[in-house]
Motif scaffolding. Sequence first.
Motif, mmCIF file in Angstrom:
data_model
loop_
_atom_site.group_PDB
_atom_site.id
_atom_site.type_symbol
_atom_site.label_atom_id
_atom_site.label_comp_id
_atom_site.label_asym_id
_atom_site.label_seq_id
_atom_site.Cartn_x
_atom_site.Cartn_y
_atom_site.Cartn_z
ATOM 1 N N TYR A 89 0.813 -1.286 -0.106
ATOM 2 C CA TYR A 89 0.014 -0.028 -0.064
ATOM 3 C C TYR A 89 0.854 1.246 -0.053
ATOM 4 O O TYR A 89 0.503 2.381 -0.467
ATOM 5 C CB TYR A 89 -1.076 0.147 1.074
ATOM 6 N N ALA A 90 2.009 1.286 0.519
ATOM 7 C CA ALA A 90 2.890 2.373 0.398
ATOM 8 C C ALA A 90 2.992 2.580 -1.068
ATOM 9 O O ALA A 90 3.265 3.742 -1.279
ATOM 10 C CB ALA A 90 4.196 2.089 0.989
ATOM 11 N N THR A 91 3.522 1.603 -1.932
ATOM 12 C CA THR A 91 3.490 1.848 -3.246
ATOM 13 C C THR A 91 2.233 2.155 -3.998
ATOM 14 O O THR A 91 2.261 2.857 -5.039
ATOM 15 C CB THR A 91 4.449 0.688 -3.940
ATOM 16 N N ALA A 92 1.302 1.448 -3.598
ATOM 17 C CA ALA A 92 -0.074 1.415 -4.392
ATOM 18 C C ALA A 92 -0.364 2.880 -4.386
ATOM 19 O O ALA A 92 -1.036 3.429 -5.224
ATOM 20 C CB ALA A 92 -0.993 0.777 -3.890
ATOM 21 N N ALA A 93 -0.436 3.592 -3.121
ATOM 22 C CA ALA A 93 -0.879 5.077 -3.072
ATOM 23 C C ALA A 93 -0.099 5.886 -3.982
ATOM 24 O O ALA A 93 -0.825 7.007 -4.642
ATOM 25 C CB ALA A 93 -0.307 5.509 -1.599
ATOM 26 N N MET A 94 0.849 5.710 -4.611
ATOM 27 C CA MET A 94 1.501 6.488 -5.685
ATOM 28 C C MET A 94 1.204 6.053 -7.062
ATOM 29 O O MET A 94 1.581 6.799 -7.953
ATOM 30 C CB MET A 94 3.202 6.168 -5.660
ATOM 31 N N HIS A 95 0.115 5.285 -7.106
ATOM 32 C CA HIS A 95 -0.055 4.678 -8.424
ATOM 33 C C HIS A 95 -1.525 4.948 -8.608
ATOM 34 O O HIS A 95 -2.257 4.297 -9.610
ATOM 35 C CB HIS A 95 0.444 3.268 -8.852
ATOM 36 N N THR A 96 -2.235 5.935 -7.810
ATOM 37 C CA THR A 96 -3.724 5.872 -8.112
ATOM 38 C C THR A 96 -4.063 6.895 -9.130
ATOM 39 O O THR A 96 -2.919 7.751 -9.367
ATOM 40 C CB THR A 96 -4.435 6.101 -6.742
ATOM 41 N N ALA A 97 -5.130 6.785 -9.789
ATOM 42 C CA ALA A 97 -5.279 8.036 -10.718
ATOM 43 C C ALA A 97 -6.704 8.254 -10.535
ATOM 44 O O ALA A 97 -7.966 7.496 -10.305
ATOM 45 C CB ALA A 97 -4.993 7.641 -12.207
ATOM 46 N N ASN A 98 -7.251 9.351 -10.944
ATOM 47 C CA ASN A 98 -8.716 9.804 -10.966
ATOM 48 C C ASN A 98 -9.126 9.701 -12.402
ATOM 49 O O ASN A 98 -8.379 9.779 -13.153
ATOM 50 C CB ASN A 98 -8.948 11.285 -10.620
ATOM 51 N N GLU A 99 -10.567 9.465 -12.529
ATOM 52 C CA GLU A 99 -10.924 9.381 -14.011
ATOM 53 C C GLU A 99 -11.437 10.879 -14.750
ATOM 54 O O GLU A 99 -11.637 11.427 -13.606
ATOM 55 C CB GLU A 99 -12.237 8.456 -13.898
ATOM 56 N N SER A 100 -11.505 10.802 -15.799
ATOM 57 C CA SER A 100 -12.251 12.041 -16.175
ATOM 58 C C SER A 100 -12.855 11.679 -17.577
ATOM 59 O O SER A 100 -12.472 10.741 -18.122
ATOM 60 C CB SER A 100 -11.077 13.065 -16.577
ATOM 61 N N HIS A 101 -13.911 12.621 -17.960
ATOM 62 C CA HIS A 101 -14.817 12.044 -18.999
ATOM 63 C C HIS A 101 -15.190 13.232 -19.792
ATOM 64 O O HIS A 101 -15.352 14.017 -19.247
ATOM 65 C CB HIS A 101 -16.160 11.360 -18.237
ATOM 66 N N ASP A 102 -14.925 12.989 -21.067
ATOM 67 C CA ASP A 102 -14.899 14.296 -21.927
ATOM 68 C C ASP A 102 -16.346 14.036 -22.132
ATOM 69 O O ASP A 102 -16.738 13.245 -23.079
ATOM 70 C CB ASP A 102 -14.033 13.976 -23.273
ATOM 71 N N THR A 103 -17.378 14.968 -21.927
ATOM 72 C CA THR A 103 -18.735 14.928 -22.279
ATOM 73 C C THR A 103 -18.963 15.572 -23.703
ATOM 74 O O THR A 103 -19.403 16.661 -23.884
ATOM 75 C CB THR A 103 -19.453 15.676 -21.151
ATOM 76 N N VAL A 104 -18.612 14.547 -24.657
ATOM 77 C CA VAL A 104 -18.716 15.260 -25.835
ATOM 78 C C VAL A 104 -20.155 15.451 -26.272
ATOM 79 O O VAL A 104 -21.281 14.743 -25.930
ATOM 80 C CB VAL A 104 -18.226 13.899 -26.719
ATOM 81 N N GLY A 105 -20.278 16.710 -27.111
ATOM 82 C CA GLY A 105 -21.601 17.176 -27.567
ATOM 83 C C GLY A 105 -22.263 17.934 -26.662
ATOM 84 O O GLY A 105 -23.173 18.884 -26.899
ATOM 85 N N GLN A 106 -21.809 18.244 -25.281
ATOM 86 C CA GLN A 106 -22.340 19.061 -24.483
ATOM 87 C C GLN A 106 -21.140 20.045 -23.902
ATOM 88 O O GLN A 106 -21.605 20.613 -22.840
ATOM 89 C CB GLN A 106 -23.071 18.240 -23.166
ATOM 90 N N ASN A 107 -20.154 20.081 -24.396
ATOM 91 C CA ASN A 107 -19.276 20.889 -24.345
ATOM 92 C C ASN A 107 -18.736 20.701 -22.765
ATOM 93 O O ASN A 107 -18.744 22.018 -22.216
ATOM 94 C CB ASN A 107 -19.490 22.369 -24.791
ATOM 95 N N ALA A 108 -18.664 19.814 -22.375
ATOM 96 C CA ALA A 108 -18.273 19.734 -20.689
ATOM 97 C C ALA A 108 -17.315 18.680 -20.690
ATOM 98 O O ALA A 108 -16.975 17.810 -21.369
ATOM 99 C CB ALA A 108 -19.361 19.592 -19.904
ATOM 100 N N ILE A 109 -16.560 18.875 -19.522
ATOM 101 C CA ILE A 109 -15.795 17.734 -19.061
ATOM 102 C C ILE A 109 -16.020 17.372 -17.722
ATOM 103 O O ILE A 109 -16.449 18.414 -16.768
ATOM 104 C CB ILE A 109 -14.214 17.891 -19.073
ATOM 105 N N ASN A 110 -16.056 16.117 -17.266
ATOM 106 C CA ASN A 110 -16.411 15.509 -15.880
ATOM 107 C C ASN A 110 -15.039 15.101 -15.355
ATOM 108 O O ASN A 110 -14.343 14.221 -16.193
ATOM 109 C CB ASN A 110 -17.459 14.582 -15.783
ATOM 110 N N TYR A 111 -14.657 15.465 -14.043
ATOM 111 C CA TYR A 111 -13.629 14.310 -13.497
ATOM 112 C C TYR A 111 -14.214 14.009 -12.019
ATOM 113 O O TYR A 111 -15.004 14.599 -11.526
ATOM 114 C CB TYR A 111 -12.416 15.199 -13.184
#
Length: 481
Positions: free
Chosen positions: A113-135
């Motif tokens: 878990y010491a190393t796992a903590a350095m390899h996490t990532a958040n997702e983002s979603h390109d909301t195509v057609g509505q000119n928005a981005i979600n993260y």
Amino acid sequence: MQKILNYIGGELVEPVSGENLDNFEPATGDVYSLIADSDERDIERAVEAAKAAFPAWSATSPEARHDILMRLVGLIGRDLDSLAVAESVDNGKPVSVARSVDIPRAMANFKFYATAAMHTANESHDTVGQNAINYTLRQPLGVVGCISPWNLPLYLFTWKIAPAIAAGCTVVAKPSEVTPMTAYLLSKLCIEAGLPPGVLNIVHGRGPKVGSAIVSHKDVKAISFTGGTKTGQEIARVGAPMFKKLSLELGGKNPNIVFADCNFGEMLATTVRSSFSNQGEICLCGSRIFVERPLYARFKTEFTARVAALKVGDPNDPDTDIGAIVSKQHFDKIMTYIDLAKSEGGTILTGGSSVRVDGRCESGWFIDPTVIEGLPHNCRTNQEEIFGPVVTIMPFDNEDEVLAYANSVRYGLSATVWTENLSRAHRVAAKLESGIVWVNCWMLRDLRTPFGGVKDSGIGREGGFEALRFFTEEKNVCVKL
Ligand code: NAD
């Protein structure tokens, strides 16, 4: 006599009550240390310390969290031998088991878990057609509670606190009052490693007082619990209406299914281990052994002979296979189940009684590894968790029949399947009602995989990124561009 103190706000402190509980050495039956008999006042102090530590700890970089946790890994490694002896004295398990399994796996948990903590990532979603981005942010929950059992004390304690701390949470933890010693020794190592005060708080004492005070505390956001199914139900009863996140790793009654085409030698050696390692006090032990009829007579003869040759003895003796049962209460429970098995019509093939170990262990709690046959799959002995050195063996004739037997219990933690037929292995694995299936192996662990049970064996999974996610809350941010 040595006192096991609470670790709150970075300091080792007496419980508010000033009272202590006796801590027994199972191999001798003697009291050898005293445990802080804490209550809700100590939990209040621990939660306050954890709350105060949270803003800074949750803002600490993953690299800095990694460095501290890895220092802890180094210190556990430095003290491996003394921690193994301490675990053995406290729990009754052979020192050799603590040295080769418990303490190395505690180190592995922190390392992972010491190393796992350095390899996490958040997702983002390109909301195509509505000119928005979600993260989607995954933010640490805050103060969380970790409650663990006595069978693999430091190993299971660290399996919870490592991901919690790595995820940026601060923790109020309670080890079992039956085996508190290595958690206490860990608190000293946390101080030496420079873990900031309040990030981890360890409060000792009885479950219904200390454990329930953690679960019912309004500022504790989640409970990660490993222990009995009944206690899990109580934790869910209190925690669920407060909308706490719950991870409940509970009891088991695991099937070990042996098909006639298995690799006999490997199956036999592993089945002796999966039945009796740690005195059968591992939630993953296979306590119901189903053997395909053509192999049954050979299995019965050779398995019984191997089990009868296991040495029950002083946990300090390097030749000991089976150490002491963890407590007098648990010893009595197991002996009651052996009597029940007899009254249900079972035949004891080997074992079936307590053992007197001469010398310093003459008053310890030892039970001969026990193999029972002649019981139906649906009797109480085959349906209820014994959690000791007791297994039953039963013949079966076909796949559907053995699946029905295997799935007939309320539990669903793990299962083992022995066959050289690849298609059958996959088919049976898919139909078993359990969270974990081992094919041609047992307790082979990869920390990235999900660990947990179905049915009355619990809810939620530990291990891998799943455990890090458990200790975080998702927040979606939608931005119109
Ligand atoms: P237990 O449920 O009696 O105790 C576990 C922990 O819960 C202890 O720290 C105890 O003090 C605490 N506790 C007790 N009552 C409480 C309450 N009301 N509120 C909060 N906490 C409370 O279990 P045990 O006898 O220590 O352990 C044996 C059980 O654990 C077996 O059933 C075994 O199968 C199970 N187990 C499961 C796993 C798994 O991963 N699924 C692993 C190991 C052990």
